[in-house]
Design a protein around this motif. Structure first.
Motif, mmCIF file in Angstrom:
data_model
loop_
_atom_site.group_PDB
_atom_site.id
_atom_site.type_symbol
_atom_site.label_atom_id
_atom_site.label_comp_id
_atom_site.label_asym_id
_atom_site.label_seq_id
_atom_site.Cartn_x
_atom_site.Cartn_y
_atom_site.Cartn_z
ATOM 1 N N UNK A 14 0.828 -1.209 0.000
ATOM 2 C CA UNK A 14 0.000 0.000 0.000
ATOM 3 C C UNK A 14 0.861 1.258 0.000
ATOM 4 N N UNK A 15 1.926 1.252 0.801
ATOM 5 C CA UNK A 15 2.793 2.428 0.849
ATOM 6 C C UNK A 15 3.509 2.641 -0.480
ATOM 7 N N UNK A 16 3.934 1.565 -1.112
ATOM 8 C CA UNK A 16 4.602 1.689 -2.412
ATOM 9 C C UNK A 16 3.656 2.257 -3.455
ATOM 10 N N UNK A 17 2.426 1.764 -3.481
ATOM 11 C CA UNK A 17 1.433 2.286 -4.436
ATOM 12 C C UNK A 17 1.160 3.760 -4.146
ATOM 13 N N UNK A 18 1.106 4.120 -2.872
ATOM 14 C CA UNK A 18 0.895 5.520 -2.506
ATOM 15 C C UNK A 18 2.032 6.418 -2.952
ATOM 16 N N UNK A 19 3.266 5.945 -2.776
ATOM 17 C CA UNK A 19 4.423 6.749 -3.202
ATOM 18 C C UNK A 19 4.460 6.903 -4.719
ATOM 19 N N UNK A 20 4.135 5.836 -5.436
ATOM 20 C CA UNK A 20 4.109 5.920 -6.902
ATOM 21 C C UNK A 20 3.018 6.882 -7.353
ATOM 22 N N UNK A 21 1.860 6.824 -6.699
ATOM 23 C CA UNK A 21 0.766 7.736 -7.043
ATOM 24 C C UNK A 21 1.163 9.188 -6.801
ATOM 25 N N UNK A 22 1.801 9.447 -5.666
ATOM 26 C CA UNK A 22 2.262 10.810 -5.380
ATOM 27 C C UNK A 22 3.302 11.277 -6.397
ATOM 28 N N UNK A 23 4.242 10.412 -6.713
ATOM 29 C CA UNK A 23 5.294 10.785 -7.654
ATOM 30 C C UNK A 23 4.713 11.077 -9.039
ATOM 31 N N UNK A 24 3.799 10.215 -9.504
ATOM 32 C CA UNK A 24 3.181 10.448 -10.815
ATOM 33 C C UNK A 24 2.386 11.746 -10.835
ATOM 34 N N UNK A 25 1.646 12.017 -9.768
ATOM 35 C CA UNK A 25 0.848 13.245 -9.716
ATOM 36 C C UNK A 25 1.737 14.482 -9.717
#
Length: 96
Positions: A14-25
Motif C-alpha cells: 500500500x505504501x509503495x502504491x501511494x508513493x508511486x501515485x504521489x510521484x506520478x501526480x
C-alpha cells in the motif's frame, strides 16, 4: 520470530502504491511527465495526491503504534493486574 521494525507485506505494498501515485501526480503537475488522457487533468492529479497520502497512512499508523508499544509497554498492556495493585497499596499503606 518477528522483528520489531518489519512491516507486513500488505502495508508495504500500500505504501509503495501511494508513493508511486504521489510521484506520478507531482511529475504530471510540474509537466515533467504526460499521463494518459483520464489522468492528465489537474483534478485527477489532486485525487492522486490524496489517494497517495491515504495509502501511506496505514504504514505511519502502524509504525507509531509499534513505537508507542516500545516506549510505554505498561500503557499498552491489556491485562489488568488487580492483585499486584492491591499488594502495592498494602505495602505503601501508612497504617501498618
Amino acid at each position: 520470530m518477528r522483528t520489531v521494525g518489519v512491516l507486513p507485506k500488505s502495508v508495504l505494498i500500500l505504501e509503495t502504491i501511494g508513493m508511486v501515485s504521489l510521484a506520478l501526480a507531482l511529475l504530471s503537475l510540474n509537466d515533467y511527465l504526460t499521463l494518459p488522457a483520464p489522468l492528465n487533468s489537474p483534478l485527477a492529479c489532486v485525487v492522486m495526491i490524496f489517494l497517495g497520502v491515504l495509502l501511506m497512512l496505514p504504514a505511519a499508523v502502524l509504525l507509531m503504534w509499534r513505537v508507542a508499544q516500545l516506549l510505554a509497554p505498561q500503557l499498552m498492556s491489556r491485562t489488568s493486574d488487580v492483585s499486584s495493585r492491591s499488594a502495592r497499596e498494602k505495602r505503601d499503606d501508612s497504617n501498618h
